[in-house]
Design a protein around this motif. Structure first.
Motif, PDB file in Angstrom:
ATOM      1  N   GLU A 107       0.486  -1.227  -0.229  1.00  0.00           N
ATOM      2  CA  GLU A 107      -0.097  -0.066   0.065  1.00  0.00           C
ATOM      3  C   GLU A 107       0.864   0.928  -0.054  1.00  0.00           C
ATOM      4  O   GLU A 107       1.898   1.587   0.704  1.00  0.00           O
ATOM      5  N   HIS A 108       0.454   2.446  -0.968  1.00  0.00           N
ATOM      6  CA  HIS A 108       1.221   3.577  -0.699  1.00  0.00           C
ATOM      7  C   HIS A 108      -0.227   4.479  -1.370  1.00  0.00           C
ATOM      8  O   HIS A 108      -0.874   5.113  -2.346  1.00  0.00           O
ATOM      9  N   ALA A 109      -0.313   5.780  -0.488  1.00  0.00           N
ATOM     10  CA  ALA A 109      -0.931   6.928  -0.712  1.00  0.00           C
ATOM     11  C   ALA A 109      -2.053   5.999  -0.992  1.00  0.00           C
ATOM     12  O   ALA A 109      -2.964   6.790  -1.343  1.00  0.00           O
ATOM     13  N   GLY A 110      -2.985   5.510  -0.011  1.00  0.00           N
ATOM     14  CA  GLY A 110      -3.848   4.636  -0.158  1.00  0.00           C
ATOM     15  C   GLY A 110      -4.036   3.773  -1.128  1.00  0.00           C
ATOM     16  O   GLY A 110      -5.594   3.530  -1.580  1.00  0.00           O
ATOM     17  N   ARG A 111      -3.105   3.250  -2.458  1.00  0.00           N
ATOM     18  CA  ARG A 111      -3.108   2.551  -3.821  1.00  0.00           C
ATOM     19  C   ARG A 111      -2.889   0.700  -2.238  1.00  0.00           C
ATOM     20  O   ARG A 111      -1.883   1.268  -2.263  1.00  0.00           O
ATOM     21  N   LEU A 112      -3.661   0.275  -3.036  1.00  0.00           N
ATOM     22  CA  LEU A 112      -3.135  -0.845  -2.705  1.00  0.00           C
ATOM     23  C   LEU A 112      -2.593  -1.597  -4.305  1.00  0.00           C
ATOM     24  O   LEU A 112      -3.852  -1.554  -5.612  1.00  0.00           O
ATOM     25  N   LEU A 113      -1.506  -2.291  -4.367  1.00  0.00           N
ATOM     26  CA  LEU A 113      -0.924  -2.364  -5.384  1.00  0.00           C
ATOM     27  C   LEU A 113       0.400  -3.894  -5.743  1.00  0.00           C
ATOM     28  O   LEU A 113       0.234  -3.942  -4.773  1.00  0.00           O
ATOM     29  N   ALA A 114      -0.665  -4.817  -6.571  1.00  0.00           N
ATOM     30  CA  ALA A 114      -0.076  -6.349  -6.796  1.00  0.00           C
ATOM     31  C   ALA A 114       1.155  -5.912  -8.104  1.00  0.00           C
ATOM     32  O   ALA A 114       1.022  -5.225  -8.814  1.00  0.00           O
ATOM     33  N   LEU A 115       2.319  -6.626  -7.531  1.00  0.00           N
ATOM     34  CA  LEU A 115       3.407  -5.859  -8.101  1.00  0.00           C
ATOM     35  C   LEU A 115       4.584  -7.040  -9.229  1.00  0.00           C
ATOM     36  O   LEU A 115       4.080  -8.457  -8.145  1.00  0.00           O
ATOM     37  N   LEU A 169      18.770   0.247 -16.199  1.00  0.00           N
ATOM     38  CA  LEU A 169      18.489   0.706 -15.099  1.00  0.00           C
ATOM     39  C   LEU A 169      17.907   2.140 -14.452  1.00  0.00           C
ATOM     40  O   LEU A 169      18.012   3.417 -14.710  1.00  0.00           O
ATOM     41  N   THR A 170      16.500   2.724 -13.693  1.00  0.00           N
ATOM     42  CA  THR A 170      16.112   3.900 -13.875  1.00  0.00           C
ATOM     43  C   THR A 170      15.785   3.370 -12.229  1.00  0.00           C
ATOM     44  O   THR A 170      14.533   3.092 -12.141  1.00  0.00           O
ATOM     45  N   TYR A 171      15.688   4.965 -11.739  1.00  0.00           N
ATOM     46  CA  TYR A 171      15.236   4.939 -10.250  1.00  0.00           C
ATOM     47  C   TYR A 171      14.099   6.032 -10.446  1.00  0.00           C
ATOM     48  O   TYR A 171      14.464   6.464 -11.097  1.00  0.00           O
ATOM     49  N   TYR A 172      13.352   5.930  -9.403  1.00  0.00           N
ATOM     50  CA  TYR A 172      11.865   6.468  -9.052  1.00  0.00           C
ATOM     51  C   TYR A 172      11.983   6.680  -7.708  1.00  0.00           C
ATOM     52  O   TYR A 172      12.459   5.846  -7.061  1.00  0.00           O
ATOM     53  N   VAL A 173      11.262   8.228  -7.797  1.00  0.00           N
ATOM     54  CA  VAL A 173      10.562   8.582  -6.390  1.00  0.00           C
ATOM     55  C   VAL A 173       9.270   9.040  -6.490  1.00  0.00           C
ATOM     56  O   VAL A 173       8.961  10.275  -7.379  1.00  0.00           O
ATOM     57  N   ALA A 174       8.293   8.395  -5.722  1.00  0.00           N
ATOM     58  CA  ALA A 174       7.135   8.906  -6.345  1.00  0.00           C
ATOM     59  C   ALA A 174       7.067  10.016  -4.094  1.00  0.00           C
ATOM     60  O   ALA A 174       7.599   9.121  -3.429  1.00  0.00           O
ATOM     61  N   ASP A 175       6.015  11.074  -4.188  1.00  0.00           N
ATOM     62  CA  ASP A 175       6.145  11.442  -3.086  1.00  0.00           C
ATOM     63  C   ASP A 175       5.448  10.461  -2.270  1.00  0.00           C
ATOM     64  O   ASP A 175       4.499  10.298  -2.560  1.00  0.00           O
ATOM     65  N   ALA A 176       4.992  11.290  -0.776  1.00  0.00           N
ATOM     66  CA  ALA A 176       3.811  10.797  -0.017  1.00  0.00           C
ATOM     67  C   ALA A 176       2.158  11.008  -0.734  1.00  0.00           C
ATOM     68  O   ALA A 176       1.511   9.945  -0.246  1.00  0.00           O
ATOM     69  N   LYS A 177       2.314  11.424  -1.191  1.00  0.00           N
ATOM     70  CA  LYS A 177       0.765  11.853  -2.080  1.00  0.00           C
ATOM     71  C   LYS A 177       0.188  10.488  -3.402  1.00  0.00           C
ATOM     72  O   LYS A 177      -0.431  10.355  -3.881  1.00  0.00           O
ATOM     73  N   GLY A 178       1.960   9.869  -3.753  1.00  0.00           N
ATOM     74  CA  GLY A 178       1.602   8.800  -5.117  1.00  0.00           C
ATOM     75  C   GLY A 178       2.497  10.131  -5.832  1.00  0.00           C
ATOM     76  O   GLY A 178       1.635   9.046  -7.444  1.00  0.00           O
ATOM     77  N   GLU A 179       2.811  10.367  -5.814  1.00  0.00           N
ATOM     78  CA  GLU A 179       3.145  11.361  -7.211  1.00  0.00           C
ATOM     79  C   GLU A 179       4.370  11.552  -7.669  1.00  0.00           C
ATOM     80  O   GLU A 179       5.254  11.244  -7.054  1.00  0.00           O
ATOM     81  N   ILE A 180       4.851  10.866  -8.728  1.00  0.00           N
ATOM     82  CA  ILE A 180       6.162  11.170  -9.139  1.00  0.00           C
ATOM     83  C   ILE A 180       7.405  12.378  -9.511  1.00  0.00           C
ATOM     84  O   ILE A 180       6.122  12.910  -9.921  1.00  0.00           O
TER      85      ILE A 180
END
Length: 453
Positions: A107-115, A169-180
């Motif tokens: 779960e992140h930012a209110g979303r449940l994600l299967a990966l 390889l690509t690196y990402y950061v999403a903020d606490a609201k779920g936005e990259i």
């Protein structure tokens, strides 16, 4: 009767989706365990025999606890195009929505994600129904690792996408609201398999082992061990310009699937730990994963916890195996993710000769002590998820949640263990034997938007 080990025994798929309510509880469930334990598993449809364990379609299993009650169990396939037979490779290139979605669920930012690391994540409802592929508003155009990290201080989600082709390889950061809010290609990376990584308070740590892209591998997972593939650790400063400052450090040949944790010690060195396998250990696991003749009795039979200490100032790495017990699926109190921690947990496996058994393991990194909770004959525990106790003051004040597959009873239970001494606190009896899976998460109430039934 199948000859594939990943479709037999503890890993036998279930054939349908069910919902059961009012589950029987032995002992007393702590009231702070109010939320959902959700686990993912590879569970192909009846009549489907995938060529590799990892190719099995994802099925999530959820257990709803609330204020001392076990309210429901439900299981649902993740309804991706691949579940209905859509191919990953098309004439237009990879279809990132044709996912097994069977490795992890977070779960992140209110979303449940299967990966699943080769694809886009798939969003689920709190009741485990499939919403659809999630691409972060179009900002994620490649695959996403199945092992993102939530920074316990900022709430940011750190993750990467890897590929056997450039960019590797690509690196990402999403903020606490779920936005990259940040993405960058990482220079110097190779086609080596990168399943997991680690985040410290100041750095991102990538691991490239001896398993790399192999186009001659026909199991559907095109990777294999290569003695020519250098094993390396990449240390990259966090921040917008970090990728350009990454440094790669050579280490001994091996392969690490899962990182326990990483942190900067008092001398500024990077300390990384995780179970690793050598060439023989990888081949034993691979043989099991593909059902090859002469396979080992179990996967993970030569998986031993290793510690690397990267001295950035000296440009050196010290590494050693710190325990001789075969373990996998390391976990910890995630409030300590990226910081120095005392305790970590894992699941033990029989060795390559079949000796030893399954159990839940606790390591004290200060004293060096190891404690094992044996779950019993023909019983396999899942990855132990740590949940803090109400009013916790010590790192191990909390509970470990593990779903046990019991072959003799053809049943499963959720065990709640005291993380301090590994004593049993409560048992929740589930309505069916749950397919042995890989990863899962505890999601407390309030972290998901709506659907809190």
């Amino acid at each position: 009767m199948t000859s594939k080990p990943y479709l037999a025994g503890h890993y036998t798929p279930v054939a349908d989706e069910i919902t059961a309510t009012g589950l029987t509880v032995e002992g007393t469930l702590p009231p702070e365990l109010t939320g959902r334990l959700i686990r993912n598993s590879h569970n192909p449809k009846p009549g489907v025999t995938p060529s590799h364990w990892f190719k099995g379609s994802g099925m999530v299993h959820g257990i709803r606890l609330r204020e001392g009650r076990a309210e429901w169990y439900r299981n649902r396939w993740v309804h991706t195009p691949a579940l209905d037979g859509a191919p990953y490779l098309t004439e237009h290139g990879p279809d990132l929505t044709a996912s097994t979605a069977g490795t992890h669920v977070i779960e992140h930012a209110g979303r449940l994600l299967a990966l699943c690391e080769a694809n886009l994540p798939f969003e689920l409802t709190p009741d485990l129904e499939t919403v659809g592929a999630h691409d972060f508003g179009g900002k994620l155009r490649g695959a996403m690792t199945a092992h993102p990290k939530v920074d316990p201080v900022s709430g940011e989600l750190h993750f990467f996408g890897s590929s056997p082709f450039p960019p590797y390889l690509t690196y990402y950061v999403a903020d606490a609201k779920g936005e990259i809010v940040h993405s960058a290609e990482v220079p110097g990376a190779s086609a080596s398999l990168k399943h997991d990584f680690a985040v410290t308070r100041r750095h991102v740590v990538f691991v490239e082992g001896s398993v790399t892209f192999d186009p001659a591998e026909h199991s559907g997972i095109p990777y294999g061990w290569s003695d020519q593939q250098p094993s390396r650790i990449g240390v990259m400063p966090r921040g917008a310009d970090g990728a350009g400052q990454i440094r790669w450090f050579s280490v001994e040949p091996g392969n690490m699937l899962h990182a326990a944790n990483a942190y900067e010690d008092g001398r500024g060195r990077i300390v990384l730990e995780g179970p690793t396998v050598d060439r023989e250990g990888f081949q034993l696991s691979w043989n099991w994963w593909v059902g090859a003749p002469g396979r080992g009795t179990e996967p993970n039979t030569r998986s031993y916890t290793r510690r690397w200490v990267v001295d950035l100032a000296a440009g050196t790495v010290d590494e050693q195996i710190i325990d001789d017990l075969a373990v996998e699926f390391p976990t910890l109190n995630e409030d300590y993710l990226g910081a120095e921690h005392r305790y970590q947990y894992a699941v033990s496996f029989p060795d390559q000769e079949g000796f030893g058994g399954y159990g839940v393991v606790k390591y004290d990194r200060v004293t060096g002590a190891r404690r094992v909770h044996q779950v019993g004959d023909a019983r396999l525990p899942s990855e132990a998820v740590f949940v803090p106790a109400a009013g916790a003051t010590n790192e191990d004040d909390g509970y470990l949640l593990t779903v046990v597959s019991d072959l003799k009873q053809d049943a499963s239970q959720l065990l709640v263990l005291d993380a301090g001494g590994l004593d049993r606190v409560a048992t929740v009896h589930l309505p069916r034997r749950v397919t042995a899976g890989i990863h899962g998460s505890w999601i407390p109430d309030g972290d998901l938007d709506g659907g809190l039934g």
